[in-house]
Design an enzyme around this catalytic site. Structure first.
Site, PDB file in Angstrom:
ATOM      1  N   GLY A 275       0.814  -1.218   0.000  1.00  0.00           N
ATOM      2  CA  GLY A 275       0.000   0.000   0.000  1.00  0.00           C
ATOM      3  C   GLY A 275       0.841   1.259   0.000  1.00  0.00           C
ATOM      4  N   ARG A 276       2.113   1.108  -0.337  1.00  0.00           N
ATOM      5  CA  ARG A 276       3.025   2.273  -0.368  1.00  0.00           C
ATOM      6  C   ARG A 276       3.210   2.945   1.000  1.00  0.00           C
ATOM      7  NH1 ARG A 276       3.861   0.144  -4.697  1.00  0.00           N
ATOM      8  NH2 ARG A 276       3.824   1.141  -6.742  1.00  0.00           N
ATOM      9  N   ILE A 277       2.939   2.189   2.068  1.00  0.00           N
ATOM     10  CA  ILE A 277       3.147   2.753   3.410  1.00  0.00           C
ATOM     11  C   ILE A 277       4.559   2.344   3.846  1.00  0.00           C
ATOM     12  CG2 ILE A 277       2.135   3.031   5.715  1.00  0.00           C
ATOM     13  CD1 ILE A 277       0.190   3.713   3.517  1.00  0.00           C
TER      14      ILE A 277
END
Ligand SMILES: Cc1cc2nc3c(=O)[nH]c(=O)nc-3n(C[C@H](O)[C@H](O)[C@H](O)COP(=O)(O)O)c2cc1C
Length: 212
Positions: free
Chosen positions: A190-192
């Site tokens: 999630g691109r976190i």
């Protein structure tokens, strides 16, 4: 007209994240942990790094080089001192390194001051290189125009064929980058992503986390 974009790569970011508590207090040790893992898995290819330099006016340039050693004295690489990077490092001895280890979705950014290593270190490394590399480094004026490729190749070949040992030329040698900033980036779903920054503080290193 419809814009077309490069499709998103389907990464699954497999690794456990590090956070600023788990990360090693010494960034060189944290580098070692990641580098050694990558070196094993990448069959020794983990030492490819992008080296960014900038000229006097601040205009940047970037190229790949090979990391040859890392110690508390710095990150060592070898090149032609008269090359574009060499000229830029003379004008502005600050540089940045970037490692990208795709398999584990990691990047490491390292910045600092660059200095030439001693002649002994350069000569020692040069003496261990294959003869063809020694001849190439001796003949080439890296990054200068090459008006006659076949003449150049002939010169290299002649030097390779001669019996005498090839000494390390004055124009060739090592640089070490003495780090004053490290960032360890771990890709996450999630691109976190996780980003751990190390900066010098009172003779030690301060760790903090950056927003992804
Ligand atoms: C994977 C890879 C590793 C390289 N390693 C080195 C190196 O260790 N030293 C070097 O001088 N050039 C190396 N090169 C070539 C440089 O990328 C570059 O072409 C050359 O150093 C001239 O750069 P400059 O004109 O910016 O000085 C490497 C290239 C690649 C693709």
């Amino acid at each position: 007209m419809t814009e077309s974009y490069i499709p998103r790569a389907n990464y699954d970011f497999p690794d456990q994240p590090i956070n600023s508590d788990q990360a090693h207090p010494d960034p060189l040790e944290q580098f070692r942990i990641w580098f050694e893992k990558e070196s094993i898995e990448a069959d020794g290819d983990g030492n490819r790094m992008a080296l960014a330099t900038a000229d006097r006016s601040g205009s940047p340039s970037l190229r790949m080089v090979l990391l040859k050693q890392y110690t508390s004295n710095g990150f060592l690489f070898f090149t032609d001192y008269r090359s574009r990077k060499g000229i830029e490092l003379d004008q502005n001895p600050h540089a940045a390194l970037l490692f990208y280890w795709e398999r584990r979705q990691r990047q490491v950014r390292i910045e600092g001051r660059v200095e030439k290593v001693s002649r002994e270190v350069s000569e020692d490394y040069f003496s261990r290189r294959p003869r063809a590399s020694q001849a190439g480094a001796t003949t080439s004026h890296q990054s200068a125009p090459l008006p006659d490729r076949s003449r150049f190749e002939q010169q290299v070949e002649t030097l390779v064929g001669q019996g005498d040992p090839i000494d390390c030329p004055e124009h060739w040698g090592g640089y070490r980058l003495v780090a004053d900033r490290y960032e360890f980036w771990q890709g996450q779903p999630g691109r976190i992503h996780r980003r751990i920054l190390y900066q010098p503080e009172g003779g030690d290193w301060h760790r903090s986390e950056l927003q992804p």
